[in-house]
Design an enzyme around this catalytic site. Structure first.
Site, PDB file in Angstrom:
ATOM      1  N   ASP A  16      74.202 -10.341 -14.248  1.00  9.82           N
ATOM      2  CA  ASP A  16      73.857 -10.699 -12.872  1.00  9.82           C
ATOM      3  C   ASP A  16      72.354 -10.967 -12.813  1.00  9.82           C
ATOM      4  O   ASP A  16      71.554 -10.114 -13.204  1.00  9.82           O
ATOM      5  CB  ASP A  16      74.233  -9.482 -11.987  1.00  9.82           C
ATOM      6  N   ILE A  17      71.982 -12.122 -12.309  1.00 11.60           N
ATOM      7  CA  ILE A  17      70.559 -12.525 -12.323  1.00 11.60           C
ATOM      8  C   ILE A  17      69.674 -11.575 -11.510  1.00 11.60           C
ATOM      9  O   ILE A  17      68.498 -11.427 -11.803  1.00 11.60           O
ATOM     10  CB  ILE A  17      70.415 -13.989 -11.833  1.00 11.60           C
ATOM     11  N   GLY A  38      78.489 -17.591  -4.063  1.00 14.93           N
ATOM     12  CA  GLY A  38      78.059 -17.600  -5.459  1.00 14.93           C
ATOM     13  C   GLY A  38      76.743 -16.870  -5.664  1.00 14.93           C
ATOM     14  O   GLY A  38      76.467 -15.856  -5.007  1.00 14.93           O
ATOM     15  N   VAL A  39      75.904 -17.400  -6.537  1.00 16.88           N
ATOM     16  CA  VAL A  39      74.644 -16.731  -6.849  1.00 16.88           C
ATOM     17  C   VAL A  39      73.713 -16.728  -5.626  1.00 16.88           C
ATOM     18  O   VAL A  39      72.945 -15.786  -5.407  1.00 16.88           O
ATOM     19  CB  VAL A  39      73.997 -17.362  -8.119  1.00 16.88           C
ATOM     20  N   ASP A  40      73.809 -17.764  -4.817  1.00 16.01           N
ATOM     21  CA  ASP A  40      73.017 -17.859  -3.576  1.00 16.01           C
ATOM     22  C   ASP A  40      73.331 -16.665  -2.665  1.00 16.01           C
ATOM     23  O   ASP A  40      72.420 -15.977  -2.152  1.00 16.01           O
ATOM     24  CB  ASP A  40      73.387 -19.185  -2.879  1.00 16.01           C
ATOM     25  N   SER A 132      74.759 -25.428 -10.660  1.00 12.92           N
ATOM     26  CA  SER A 132      75.802 -26.447 -10.399  1.00 12.92           C
ATOM     27  C   SER A 132      77.150 -26.195 -11.083  1.00 12.92           C
ATOM     28  O   SER A 132      78.080 -26.982 -10.893  1.00 12.92           O
ATOM     29  CB  SER A 132      75.337 -27.865 -10.786  1.00 12.92           C
ATOM     30  N   GLY A 134      79.278 -23.747 -10.664  1.00 13.32           N
ATOM     31  CA  GLY A 134      80.253 -23.001  -9.871  1.00 13.32           C
ATOM     32  C   GLY A 134      80.888 -23.920  -8.849  1.00 13.32           C
ATOM     33  O   GLY A 134      81.621 -24.860  -9.187  1.00 13.32           O
ATOM     34  N   TYR A 136      79.734 -26.331  -7.290  1.00 15.35           N
ATOM     35  CA  TYR A 136      79.396 -27.756  -7.451  1.00 15.35           C
ATOM     36  C   TYR A 136      80.080 -28.420  -8.648  1.00 15.35           C
ATOM     37  O   TYR A 136      79.857 -29.594  -8.929  1.00 15.35           O
ATOM     38  CB  TYR A 136      77.877 -27.936  -7.509  1.00 15.35           C
TER      39      TYR A 136
HETATM   40  N1  AR6 Z   1      74.038 -13.919 -11.234  1.00 13.34           N
HETATM   41  C1  AR6 Z   1      74.035 -14.962 -12.073  1.00 13.34           C
HETATM   42  N2  AR6 Z   1      74.910 -15.993 -11.986  1.00 13.34           N
HETATM   43  C2  AR6 Z   1      75.816 -15.955 -10.987  1.00 13.34           C
HETATM   44  C3  AR6 Z   1      75.877 -14.892 -10.041  1.00 13.34           C
HETATM   45  C4  AR6 Z   1      74.941 -13.844 -10.204  1.00 13.34           C
HETATM   46  N3  AR6 Z   1      74.888 -12.793  -9.382  1.00 13.34           N
HETATM   47  N4  AR6 Z   1      76.886 -15.157  -9.177  1.00 13.34           N
HETATM   48  C5  AR6 Z   1      77.450 -16.326  -9.569  1.00 13.34           C
HETATM   49  N5  AR6 Z   1      76.808 -16.807 -10.656  1.00 13.34           N
HETATM   50  P1  AR6 Z   1      77.323 -21.237  -7.765  1.00 13.34           P
HETATM   51  P2  AR6 Z   1      76.480 -24.057  -7.650  1.00 13.34           P
HETATM   52  C6  AR6 Z   1      77.045 -18.044 -11.441  1.00 13.34           C
HETATM   53  O1  AR6 Z   1      78.656 -21.563  -7.213  1.00 13.34           O
HETATM   54  O2  AR6 Z   1      77.638 -24.470  -8.483  1.00 13.34           O
HETATM   55  C7  AR6 Z   1      76.457 -21.842  -2.961  1.00 13.34           C
HETATM   56  O3  AR6 Z   1      77.315 -21.670  -1.882  1.00 13.34           O
HETATM   57  C8  AR6 Z   1      78.393 -18.697 -11.333  1.00 13.34           C
HETATM   58  O4  AR6 Z   1      79.315 -18.027 -12.183  1.00 13.34           O
HETATM   59  O5  AR6 Z   1      76.651 -20.017  -7.315  1.00 13.34           O
HETATM   60  O6  AR6 Z   1      75.121 -24.586  -7.991  1.00 13.34           O
HETATM   61  C9  AR6 Z   1      75.203 -22.592  -2.574  1.00 13.34           C
HETATM   62  O7  AR6 Z   1      74.769 -22.261  -1.258  1.00 13.34           O
HETATM   63  C10 AR6 Z   1      78.083 -20.094 -11.834  1.00 13.34           C
HETATM   64  O8  AR6 Z   1      78.141 -20.154 -13.246  1.00 13.34           O
HETATM   65  O9  AR6 Z   1      76.275 -22.459  -7.569  1.00 13.34           O
HETATM   66  C11 AR6 Z   1      75.606 -24.018  -2.692  1.00 13.34           C
HETATM   67  O10 AR6 Z   1      76.274 -24.456  -1.519  1.00 13.34           O
HETATM   68  C12 AR6 Z   1      76.640 -20.311 -11.407  1.00 13.34           C
HETATM   69  O11 AR6 Z   1      76.153 -19.036 -10.975  1.00 13.34           O
HETATM   70  C13 AR6 Z   1      76.569 -24.017  -3.852  1.00 13.34           C
HETATM   71  O12 AR6 Z   1      77.090 -22.694  -3.915  1.00 13.34           O
HETATM   72  C14 AR6 Z   1      76.457 -21.308 -10.274  1.00 13.34           C
HETATM   73  O13 AR6 Z   1      77.523 -21.174  -9.352  1.00 13.34           O
HETATM   74  C15 AR6 Z   1      75.872 -24.307  -5.157  1.00 13.34           C
HETATM   75  O14 AR6 Z   1      76.828 -24.441  -6.157  1.00 13.34           O
END
Ligand code: AR6
Length: 187
Positions: A16-17, A38-40, A132, A134, A136
């Site tokens: 987890d970041i 997601g990570v956001d 991107s 997840g 995206y």
């Molecule tokens: N730590 C590290 N990586 C993570 C964590 C964490 N705690 N949680 C998820 N990931 P995503 P995107 C990974 O969907 O595809 C949001 O709603 C996850 O497994 O978070 O860029 C934003 O507001 C994946 O590999 O981001 C945007 O609307 C990676 O983070 C949209 O999602 C990215 O997944 C952005 O989509």
């Protein structure tokens, strides 16, 4: 620069970041900067209201954050100096090659913008999620190649940043990164 010399500068982590030490962590945000899942979601939840407050200030001063660009906020309750919010591209379904190439360029730009913004703010240790890949839907293997190559390209131009941590939340991404870094002789 010999890729072997990047062994100490590029670190691969499974987890987890928000839990791994760094000066700054990068958020995979959306253009609104108002949070998401997601990570956001994880970063806003852990960081608390300071992050959203700063995002709102950015919205009122410069408007939305375009795809490929990056902005910086405080890190709130998290033990980092800052959070950099960048916006990756949404993967284009279908067969349009030009759109796919454009998305690839924008993903690279998101990494480079974040690295440049970290350097501008004198932040030496930076953690990236797999932007991107997840919600995206960017293909994971292609996204990993772009991320690693963008970081290598940055290190060819600048040695300011001391360490880049690639934080993979999922086993699949971790294995993809491990294979690419091994092939390049960076691990
Ligand atoms: N730590 C590290 N990586 C993570 C964590 C964490 N705690 N949680 C998820 N990931 P995503 P995107 C990974 O969907 O595809 C949001 O709603 C996850 O497994 O978070 O860029 C934003 O507001 C994946 O590999 O981001 C945007 O609307 C990676 O983070 C949209 O999602 C990215 O997944 C952005 O989509």
């Amino acid at each position: 620069m010999k890729l072997e010399n990047l062994k100490n500068k590029i670190v691969l982590v499974k987890g987890d970041i928000t839990e791994y030490p760094a000066d700054v962590i990068v958020n995979a945000a959306n253009s609104s900067l108002m949070g998401g899942s997601g990570v956001d979601g994880a970063i806003h939840r852990k960081g608390g209201k300071e992050i959203l407050e700063d995002c709102m200030k950015i919205r009122s001063s410069q408007g939305k954050c375009n795809v490929g660009e990056a902005v910086i906020t405080r890190a709130g309750n998290m033990p980092f100096k800052n959070v950099i919010h960048t916006v990756g591209p949404v993967w284009q379904l279908g067969k349009n090659k030009e759109k796919k190439l454009f998305a690839e360029k924008l993903l690279k730009k998101a990494y480079i913008s974040s690295l440049e913004l970290a350097e501008k703010n004198k932040l030496k240790i930076i953690s990236f999620p797999n932007i991107s890949t997840g919600i995206y839907r960017f293909p994971k293997e292609l996204a990993a190649k772009i991320a690693i190559n963008a970081v290598i390209e940055y290190f060819e131009k600048s040695d300011f940043i001391e360490k880049v941590n690639f934080i993979c939340f999922e086993d699949e991404n971790f294995e993809i990164y491990q294979n690419i870094l091994n092939e390049k002789g960076i691990m």
